[in-house]
Scaffold this motif. Structure first.
Motif, mmCIF file in Angstrom:
data_model
loop_
_atom_site.group_PDB
_atom_site.id
_atom_site.type_symbol
_atom_site.label_atom_id
_atom_site.label_comp_id
_atom_site.label_asym_id
_atom_site.label_seq_id
_atom_site.Cartn_x
_atom_site.Cartn_y
_atom_site.Cartn_z
ATOM 1 N N ASP A 2 0.875 -1.168 0.000
ATOM 2 C CA ASP A 2 0.000 0.000 0.000
ATOM 3 C C ASP A 2 0.918 1.226 0.000
ATOM 4 O O ASP A 2 1.410 1.659 1.034
ATOM 5 C CB ASP A 2 -0.879 -0.053 1.251
ATOM 6 C CG ASP A 2 -1.862 1.101 1.338
ATOM 7 O OD1 ASP A 2 -1.719 2.067 0.566
ATOM 8 O OD2 ASP A 2 -2.767 1.038 2.191
ATOM 9 N N GLY A 3 1.148 1.787 -1.197
ATOM 10 C CA GLY A 3 2.161 2.825 -1.351
ATOM 11 C C GLY A 3 1.957 4.036 -0.465
ATOM 12 O O GLY A 3 2.927 4.568 0.099
ATOM 13 N N GLY A 4 0.714 4.490 -0.334
ATOM 14 C CA GLY A 4 0.451 5.646 0.515
ATOM 15 C C GLY A 4 0.831 5.378 1.954
ATOM 16 O O GLY A 4 1.450 6.221 2.627
ATOM 17 N N PHE A 5 0.490 4.188 2.448
ATOM 18 C CA PHE A 5 0.821 3.807 3.818
ATOM 19 C C PHE A 5 2.333 3.693 3.999
ATOM 20 O O PHE A 5 2.902 4.216 4.972
ATOM 21 C CB PHE A 5 0.139 2.482 4.163
ATOM 22 C CG PHE A 5 0.648 1.823 5.409
ATOM 23 C CD1 PHE A 5 0.283 2.299 6.657
ATOM 24 C CD2 PHE A 5 1.501 0.726 5.330
ATOM 25 C CE1 PHE A 5 0.770 1.700 7.814
ATOM 26 C CE2 PHE A 5 1.981 0.122 6.491
ATOM 27 C CZ PHE A 5 1.611 0.615 7.729
ATOM 28 N N VAL A 6 2.995 3.006 3.078
ATOM 29 C CA VAL A 6 4.439 2.799 3.178
ATOM 30 C C VAL A 6 5.178 4.133 3.211
ATOM 31 O O VAL A 6 6.075 4.361 4.046
ATOM 32 C CB VAL A 6 4.945 1.939 2.004
ATOM 33 C CG1 VAL A 6 6.473 1.874 1.992
ATOM 34 C CG2 VAL A 6 4.363 0.532 2.076
ATOM 35 N N GLN A 7 4.798 5.043 2.334
ATOM 36 C CA GLN A 7 5.477 6.337 2.278
ATOM 37 C C GLN A 7 5.214 7.162 3.534
ATOM 38 O O GLN A 7 6.101 7.870 4.027
ATOM 39 C CB GLN A 7 5.023 7.094 1.034
ATOM 40 C CG GLN A 7 5.504 6.447 -0.258
ATOM 41 C CD GLN A 7 4.965 7.130 -1.489
ATOM 42 O OE1 GLN A 7 5.436 8.206 -1.877
ATOM 43 N NE2 GLN A 7 3.949 6.524 -2.117
ATOM 44 N N LYS A 8 4.011 7.073 4.077
ATOM 45 C CA LYS A 8 3.692 7.805 5.308
ATOM 46 C C LYS A 8 4.553 7.326 6.464
ATOM 47 O O LYS A 8 5.067 8.135 7.249
ATOM 48 C CB LYS A 8 2.210 7.628 5.640
ATOM 49 C CG LYS A 8 1.757 8.403 6.863
ATOM 50 C CD LYS A 8 0.268 8.213 7.102
ATOM 51 C CE LYS A 8 -0.197 8.983 8.333
ATOM 52 N NZ LYS A 8 -1.666 8.811 8.568
ATOM 53 N N ASP A 22 14.590 3.384 -0.089
ATOM 54 C CA ASP A 22 13.846 3.059 1.132
ATOM 55 C C ASP A 22 12.840 1.935 0.876
ATOM 56 O O ASP A 22 12.698 1.008 1.676
ATOM 57 C CB ASP A 22 13.095 4.287 1.647
ATOM 58 C CG ASP A 22 14.023 5.410 2.089
ATOM 59 O OD1 ASP A 22 15.088 5.105 2.639
ATOM 60 O OD2 ASP A 22 13.665 6.577 1.885
ATOM 61 N N ILE A 23 12.122 2.047 -0.242
ATOM 62 C CA ILE A 23 11.104 1.046 -0.578
ATOM 63 C C ILE A 23 11.754 -0.315 -0.829
ATOM 64 O O ILE A 23 11.289 -1.347 -0.330
ATOM 65 C CB ILE A 23 10.302 1.480 -1.823
ATOM 66 C CG1 ILE A 23 9.725 2.887 -1.645
ATOM 67 C CG2 ILE A 23 9.215 0.471 -2.126
ATOM 68 C CD1 ILE A 23 8.735 3.036 -0.527
ATOM 69 N N ARG A 29 13.982 -6.541 3.408
ATOM 70 C CA ARG A 29 13.752 -6.976 4.788
ATOM 71 C C ARG A 29 12.701 -8.078 4.831
ATOM 72 O O ARG A 29 12.869 -9.098 5.530
ATOM 73 C CB ARG A 29 13.288 -5.783 5.630
ATOM 74 C CG ARG A 29 12.823 -6.158 7.041
ATOM 75 C CD ARG A 29 12.298 -4.954 7.803
ATOM 76 N NE ARG A 29 11.145 -4.345 7.180
ATOM 77 C CZ ARG A 29 9.897 -4.807 7.284
ATOM 78 N NH1 ARG A 29 9.658 -5.929 7.967
ATOM 79 N NH2 ARG A 29 8.903 -4.170 6.715
ATOM 80 N N ILE A 30 11.632 -7.920 4.074
ATOM 81 C CA ILE A 30 10.569 -8.916 4.051
ATOM 82 C C ILE A 30 11.052 -10.211 3.407
ATOM 83 O O ILE A 30 10.798 -11.314 3.909
ATOM 84 C CB ILE A 30 9.341 -8.356 3.317
ATOM 85 C CG1 ILE A 30 8.723 -7.202 4.126
ATOM 86 C CG2 ILE A 30 8.301 -9.445 3.071
ATOM 87 C CD1 ILE A 30 7.644 -6.448 3.384
#
Length: 244
Positions: A2-8, A22-23, A29-30
């Motif tokens: 969920d790009g919006g969530f990840v960036q927030k 960062d992404i 990591r996952i």
């Protein structure tokens, strides 16, 4: 993702605009989690929307904000372009809607403590993504029905995806949840098979809230001190002058 969530989350953590590095680091990591030691990656789906190009007139002071000329616009365009060129990434793009202005959360908090009239700086663009959540849900269902994968990792904290989680699990897909350490609704945890990042407890959330409050107070004290020192520097020196 969920790009919006990840960036927030990255914004809050790093105190700067998120980058493609960062992404990618979050994805690595996952992928390093022991649950995926025997798995092959099919693809990383990143759901986002293009940044708004709207021009907004502030209703308080009449100033014009050209969103296309902001640093946020430039960083978003750069991020999306780099992710599109990254191997194994697929961007799913929704739309962004501009609905004028809204009072920022920080300003609401300050005004609730010390009531005053609204200032132009209290307002921020009221932007929201459209069509992103439905794309995530549809892709989860498509992958489950076509038996394309046996496991899915969803990076979000949005409980709206619970129906998609339940559908995928009924089709025999293992659904893993990663909230990047953020809290989420209990039902989102209930309908996933494994949490890949720790879910903060109420006590941990309380301590984190207190920590952020202390940081804000420290920043305000530092700003006040700087202003006081500047004012003192500009004051004329006292005392009587005399000649030898």
């Amino acid at each position: 993702m969920d790009g919006g969530f990840v960036q927030k989350v990255i914004w809050a953590r790093e105190k700067r605009a998120p980058t493609s590095a960062d992404i990618i680091a979050e994805c690595e990591r996952i992928r390093a989690h022991p649950a995926f030691a025997e798995c092959d990656l099919l693809r990383i789906y990143f759901y986002d929307a293009p940044p708004s190009q709207a021009q907004l007139v502030n209703p308080i002071d009449g100033s014009v904000l050209d969103l296309q000329a902001t640093d946020t616009y430039a960083s978003s365009v750069k991020l999306q372009a780099e992710l599109k060129a990254t191997p194994d990434f697929a961007l799913r793009m929704g739309d962004v809607l501009s609905s004028g202005w809204r009072v920022s959360d920080s300003s609401i908090s300050k005004i609730s403590k010390e009531p005053r009239s609204l200032a132009a700086s209290d307002l921020k663009p009221n932007l929201r993504q459209k069509g992103v959540d439905i794309r995530i849900g549809l892709d989860i269902a498509r992958l489950a029905l076509k038996d394309t994968v046996r496991s899915l990792v969803v990076v979000t904290a949005d409980a709206d995806f619970v129906p998609a989680f339940k559908f995928a699990r009924r089709e025999g897909i293992r659904v893993y949840l990663d909230t990047m350490g953020r809290p989420c609704r209990p039902e989102l945890i209930e309908h996933s098979d494994l949490r890949l990042s720790p879910i903060p407890t109420p006590e941990e959330r309380r301590r984190e809230k207190q920590r952020r409050s202390r940081e804000r107070q420290k920043a305000r004290r530092s700003t006040s001190l700087d202003e006081a020192l500047l004012a003192a520097k500009d004051m004329p020196l006292g005392g009587n002058s005399h000649k030898d």
